[in-house]
Design a protein around this motif. Sequence first.
Motif, PDB file in Angstrom:
ATOM      1  N   SER A   1       0.748  -0.818  -0.087  1.00 16.70           N
ATOM      2  CA  SER A   1       0.318  -0.011  -0.142  1.00 16.70           C
ATOM      3  C   SER A   1       0.633   1.482  -0.201  1.00 16.70           C
ATOM      4  O   SER A   1       1.563   1.156   1.000  1.00 16.70           O
ATOM      5  CB  SER A   1      -0.782   0.040   1.391  1.00 16.70           C
ATOM      6  OG  SER A   1      -1.485   1.324   1.153  1.00 16.70           O
TER       7      SER A   1
ATOM      8  N   LYS B   1      -7.952  -4.194   1.050  1.00 17.46           N
ATOM      9  CA  LYS B   1      -7.134  -5.249  -0.024  1.00 17.46           C
ATOM     10  C   LYS B   1      -7.209  -5.976   2.015  1.00 17.46           C
ATOM     11  O   LYS B   1      -5.980  -5.662   2.418  1.00 17.46           O
ATOM     12  CB  LYS B   1      -6.727  -6.058  -0.427  1.00 17.46           C
ATOM     13  CG  LYS B   1      -6.028  -4.814  -1.809  1.00 17.46           C
ATOM     14  CD  LYS B   1      -5.431  -5.043  -2.636  1.00 17.46           C
ATOM     15  CE  LYS B   1      -5.442  -3.826  -3.738  1.00 17.46           C
ATOM     16  NZ  LYS B   1      -4.432  -3.656  -4.303  1.00 17.46           N
ATOM     17  N   LYS B   2      -7.060  -7.843   1.726  1.00 14.51           N
ATOM     18  CA  LYS B   2      -6.370  -8.210   3.107  1.00 14.51           C
ATOM     19  C   LYS B   2      -4.951  -8.739   2.485  1.00 14.51           C
ATOM     20  O   LYS B   2      -4.959  -9.626   1.704  1.00 14.51           O
ATOM     21  CB  LYS B   2      -7.365  -9.680   3.288  1.00 14.51           C
ATOM     22  CG  LYS B   2      -7.211  -9.731   4.810  1.00 14.51           C
ATOM     23  CD  LYS B   2      -8.658 -11.450   4.914  1.00 14.51           C
ATOM     24  CE  LYS B   2      -8.072 -11.760   6.537  1.00 14.51           C
ATOM     25  NZ  LYS B   2      -9.375 -12.920   6.759  1.00 14.51           N
ATOM     26  N   ARG B   3      -4.516  -8.451   3.686  1.00  9.11           N
ATOM     27  CA  ARG B   3      -3.112  -8.577   3.688  1.00  9.11           C
ATOM     28  C   ARG B   3      -2.263  -9.325   4.712  1.00  9.11           C
ATOM     29  O   ARG B   3      -2.357  -8.723   5.715  1.00  9.11           O
ATOM     30  CB  ARG B   3      -2.436  -7.305   2.936  1.00  9.11           C
ATOM     31  CG  ARG B   3      -2.612  -8.040   1.366  1.00  9.11           C
ATOM     32  CD  ARG B   3      -1.487  -5.684   0.658  1.00  9.11           C
ATOM     33  NE  ARG B   3      -0.263  -6.164   0.690  1.00  9.11           N
ATOM     34  CZ  ARG B   3       0.370  -6.908   0.100  1.00  9.11           C
ATOM     35  NH1 ARG B   3       0.173  -7.541  -0.832  1.00  9.11           N
ATOM     36  NH2 ARG B   3       1.348  -7.129   0.222  1.00  9.11           N
TER      37      ARG B   3
END
Length: 148
Positions: free
Chosen positions: A38, A75-77
């Motif tokens: 990101s 977004k899943k991170r």
Amino acid sequence: MDSPCCDWVCHYPVNQPLKQVDLQSGYRPRYMGSPGNSENLLFYLTFSGGGTRAAALSYGVLEELRKTEVVIDGKKRRLLDEVDGISGVSGGSFTAGYYGLFGDRIFEDFESKFLKKKYPGSTSPRGIKSSQLAETLCRYFWSQRSCR
């Protein structure tokens, strides 16, 4: 005035001046980090010194960051994937360097290759003499017979 010690202490090489600089490459923050990282989060890790204990602590930090999931920009991170850079000194530099070179492989073999390894001539990694360190790292840490 020159110091009389400078003849044997000040032996660093003199770099040639750069003829041009490419601002679109090199070690600049915008080119570092994981793909998909990101732009809205700047996340640096700094690992302290303290021998094997510092290496173990910094390894534990990486383990927890790997387990911790976050949602950024929808977004899943893993939080570990958001790391933009790592610095380390002394014991912490072993963990930082290994992760920098090998990424997630650190979770497969760092404990056995470094944290729990008994090296020849010592009873623990803390007992390694600095004169033996380079050869020991090459042979056991990076799995090469020798760096020579």
